[in-house]
Write a protein that holds these residues in place. Sequence first.
Motif, PDB file in Angstrom:
ATOM      1  N   ILE A   9       0.772  -1.239  -0.148  1.00  0.00           N
ATOM      2  CA  ILE A   9       0.061   0.019  -0.027  1.00  0.00           C
ATOM      3  C   ILE A   9       0.905   1.226  -0.150  1.00  0.00           C
ATOM      4  N   VAL A  10       0.649   2.138  -0.899  1.00  0.00           N
ATOM      5  CA  VAL A  10       1.201   3.342  -1.107  1.00  0.00           C
ATOM      6  C   VAL A  10       0.352   4.512  -1.150  1.00  0.00           C
ATOM      7  N   SER A  11       0.267   5.275  -0.201  1.00  0.00           N
ATOM      8  CA  SER A  11      -0.577   6.707  -0.202  1.00  0.00           C
ATOM      9  C   SER A  11       0.182   7.811  -0.372  1.00  0.00           C
ATOM     10  N   PHE A  12      -0.532   8.911  -1.128  1.00  0.00           N
ATOM     11  CA  PHE A  12       0.330  10.198  -1.268  1.00  0.00           C
ATOM     12  C   PHE A  12      -0.605  11.155  -1.471  1.00  0.00           C
ATOM     13  N   GLU A  13       0.018  12.422  -1.062  1.00  0.00           N
ATOM     14  CA  GLU A  13      -0.912  13.559  -1.133  1.00  0.00           C
ATOM     15  C   GLU A  13      -0.415  14.367  -2.269  1.00  0.00           C
ATOM     16  N   ILE A  14      -1.423  14.646  -3.353  1.00  0.00           N
ATOM     17  CA  ILE A  14      -1.348  15.521  -4.295  1.00  0.00           C
ATOM     18  C   ILE A  14      -1.734  16.878  -4.153  1.00  0.00           C
ATOM     19  N   ARG A  15      -1.170  17.891  -4.665  1.00  0.00           N
ATOM     20  CA  ARG A  15      -1.671  19.355  -4.652  1.00  0.00           C
ATOM     21  C   ARG A  15      -2.910  19.469  -5.282  1.00  0.00           C
ATOM     22  N   GLY A  16      -3.600  20.341  -4.689  1.00  0.00           N
ATOM     23  CA  GLY A  16      -4.811  20.784  -5.567  1.00  0.00           C
ATOM     24  C   GLY A  16      -6.164  20.120  -4.834  1.00  0.00           C
ATOM     25  N   GLY A  17      -5.852  19.431  -3.821  1.00  0.00           N
ATOM     26  CA  GLY A  17      -7.037  19.112  -2.953  1.00  0.00           C
ATOM     27  C   GLY A  17      -7.905  18.192  -3.662  1.00  0.00           C
ATOM     28  N   ARG A  18      -9.254  18.181  -3.421  1.00  0.00           N
ATOM     29  CA  ARG A  18     -10.023  16.935  -4.048  1.00  0.00           C
ATOM     30  C   ARG A  18     -10.170  17.080  -5.300  1.00  0.00           C
ATOM     31  N   SER A  19     -10.176  18.183  -6.106  1.00  0.00           N
ATOM     32  CA  SER A  19     -10.241  18.076  -7.561  1.00  0.00           C
ATOM     33  C   SER A  19      -8.826  17.548  -8.125  1.00  0.00           C
ATOM     34  N   GLY A  20      -7.863  18.019  -7.604  1.00  0.00           N
ATOM     35  CA  GLY A  20      -6.551  17.257  -7.963  1.00  0.00           C
ATOM     36  C   GLY A  20      -6.507  15.951  -7.861  1.00  0.00           C
ATOM     37  N   ALA A  21      -7.115  15.560  -6.867  1.00  0.00           N
ATOM     38  CA  ALA A  21      -6.967  14.007  -6.688  1.00  0.00           C
ATOM     39  C   ALA A  21      -7.817  13.401  -7.470  1.00  0.00           C
ATOM     40  N   TRP A  22      -9.067  13.925  -7.700  1.00  0.00           N
ATOM     41  CA  TRP A  22     -10.210  13.142  -8.442  1.00  0.00           C
ATOM     42  C   TRP A  22      -9.766  13.291  -9.891  1.00  0.00           C
ATOM     43  N   ASP A  23      -9.028  14.109 -10.360  1.00  0.00           N
ATOM     44  CA  ASP A  23      -8.800  14.355 -11.839  1.00  0.00           C
ATOM     45  C   ASP A  23      -7.572  13.374 -12.091  1.00  0.00           C
ATOM     46  N   LEU A  24      -6.696  13.221 -11.101  1.00  0.00           N
ATOM     47  CA  LEU A  24      -5.601  12.201 -11.311  1.00  0.00           C
ATOM     48  C   LEU A  24      -6.352  10.740 -11.488  1.00  0.00           C
ATOM     49  N   ILE A  25      -7.181  10.649 -10.405  1.00  0.00           N
ATOM     50  CA  ILE A  25      -7.856   9.323 -10.572  1.00  0.00           C
ATOM     51  C   ILE A  25      -8.506   8.880 -11.574  1.00  0.00           C
ATOM     52  N   GLY A  47      -6.679  15.611  -0.486  1.00  0.00           N
ATOM     53  CA  GLY A  47      -5.696  15.442  -1.660  1.00  0.00           C
ATOM     54  C   GLY A  47      -4.963  14.040  -1.495  1.00  0.00           C
ATOM     55  N   LEU A  48      -5.477  13.474  -0.597  1.00  0.00           N
ATOM     56  CA  LEU A  48      -4.702  11.939  -0.406  1.00  0.00           C
ATOM     57  C   LEU A  48      -5.406  11.141  -1.320  1.00  0.00           C
ATOM     58  N   ILE A  49      -4.623  10.300  -1.765  1.00  0.00           N
ATOM     59  CA  ILE A  49      -4.686   9.052  -2.786  1.00  0.00           C
ATOM     60  C   ILE A  49      -4.174   7.601  -2.063  1.00  0.00           C
ATOM     61  N   ARG A  50      -4.965   7.020  -2.170  1.00  0.00           N
ATOM     62  CA  ARG A  50      -4.257   5.302  -1.737  1.00  0.00           C
ATOM     63  C   ARG A  50      -4.135   4.593  -2.918  1.00  0.00           C
ATOM     64  N   LEU A  51      -3.091   3.927  -2.947  1.00  0.00           N
ATOM     65  CA  LEU A  51      -2.916   3.047  -4.130  1.00  0.00           C
ATOM     66  C   LEU A  51      -2.734   1.599  -3.346  1.00  0.00           C
ATOM     67  N   SER A  52      -3.104   0.610  -3.848  1.00  0.00           N
ATOM     68  CA  SER A  52      -3.041  -0.681  -3.601  1.00  0.00           C
ATOM     69  C   SER A  52      -2.482  -1.378  -4.738  1.00  0.00           C
ATOM     70  N   ILE A  53      -1.041  -1.718  -4.649  1.00  0.00           N
ATOM     71  CA  ILE A  53      -0.407  -2.163  -5.784  1.00  0.00           C
ATOM     72  C   ILE A  53      -0.633  -3.531  -6.006  1.00  0.00           C
ATOM     73  N   GLY A  54      -1.149  -3.991  -7.339  1.00  0.00           N
ATOM     74  CA  GLY A  54      -1.352  -5.304  -7.657  1.00  0.00           C
ATOM     75  C   GLY A  54      -0.076  -6.219  -8.184  1.00  0.00           C
ATOM     76  N   LEU A  55      -0.291  -7.052  -8.983  1.00  0.00           N
ATOM     77  CA  LEU A  55       0.842  -7.727  -9.537  1.00  0.00           C
ATOM     78  C   LEU A  55       1.028  -7.603 -10.977  1.00  0.00           C
ATOM     79  N   GLU A  56       0.429  -6.567 -11.640  1.00  0.00           N
ATOM     80  CA  GLU A  56       0.591  -6.400 -12.850  1.00  0.00           C
ATOM     81  C   GLU A  56       2.225  -5.889 -13.005  1.00  0.00           C
ATOM     82  N   GLU A  57       2.711  -5.983 -14.219  1.00  0.00           N
ATOM     83  CA  GLU A  57       4.273  -5.436 -14.444  1.00  0.00           C
ATOM     84  C   GLU A  57       4.548  -4.212 -14.128  1.00  0.00           C
TER      85      GLU A  57
END
Length: 396
Positions: free
Chosen positions: A312-328, A371-381
């Motif tokens: 699990i990797v989390s990170f905070e992106i600049r730009g708050g909720r809209s920054g996070a949602w846009d990236l997602i 701005g927080l996003i959580r990634l659950s890193i899978g088993l893809e390349e």
Amino acid sequence: MNESEYKDYALATIACRAGTAMTPELENSDPIFLTSSFCYENAAQAAARFAGDEPGNVYSRFTNPTVRAFEQRLAALEGGECAVATASGMSAIMTLCLGLLRAGDHVICSFSVFGSTINLFKNVLSKFGIEFTFVDLVDHGSWEHAIRPTTKLLFVETPSNPLTEIADIRLLASLAHAAGALLVVDNCFCTPVLQQPLQLGADIVIHSATKYLDGQGRCLGGAIVAPRELVEEKLIPVMRSGGPSMSPFNAWVFLKGLETLSIRMRQHCETAHAIATWLSERANVQTVFYPGLAEHPQHDLASQQQSGYGGIVSFEIRGGRSGAWDLIDRLRLFSITANLGDTRSIVTHPASTTHSRVSSEDRERSGITEGLIRLSIGLEEPRDLIVDLDQAFAGG
Ligand SMILES: *Cc1c(COP(=O)(O)O)cnc(C)c1O
């Protein structure tokens, strides 16, 4: 082989083999006993089984051979005496509390636990007179300060969800024991492959089997690993009468999941580490939360306590909720879902999903920013995941 013989084997071997009881068919893979009840040779045997005078199966709410195999394998992996499998991770936590606590008892829990755990404690169990104090996971003084004569449990999740903070299990165990309380560790993020809380002094381990133990996003399940006496006297009665039992089909899925757990966890860790490093070099990322990074505040503790840093990797992106949602929304490969521990990589916006029912005040306190996003890193390349992140950061 009986259970004690597995003590001499490494984890990967235990994961493939412990708990298997071959039937007269001599099958080499665990069978599924999809049956709700079990028969008796005669009426006297039925009476003896019901009275508990004779061991044996009665009804799958109480015991089931496939569920028992999963319980034994997980207990062996955690180095524990006994395990109870439950319908979900949340029902494991609920069963534990119903079994061990009564009105007037007090529990200390870290703020940064799974959102539903906070809701269960604050909104459900508190209705029955159980008292809860929430403390900062890494501030050991606040745990000590919160202890009361009625404190029965210290409940901690480490690494925490979603900020991957690390609690010192040895230290919390000694605090708990000095107060006559038990330390409970939710070991969901690490699994026994990366961390064995009982070896560090914890008394009870909680699992959401839904996550890495299945590891392929198929079934809901949970488990409590605890001393035999506690399981038999306090937890089995709740299971029998309350019925939060695991389905034998799900137990079979988890048994097969455990067989590949070691190798999967190693790959999850390796890819997550690479992605955390990559993220830490991005200009519009404010902070990366991954215990494997040298700048993580509890990096050294994680290195002592865990044999890997997790997926699990989390990170905070600049730009708050809209920054996070846009990236997602620009990510193509990552699934937008709230689960974790899957072969498929997952992206989650905790503030508006997993932690949306937590009050904004509590969210703020536990560091779940917009701005927080959580990634659950899978088993893809790994390279494909980085290419996807790269195009999403570049603006699609
Ligand atoms: C998912 C999760 C739970 C709850 O498990 P379910 O199987 O979804 O009920 C508990 N603790 C942690 C850390 C989790 O990630």
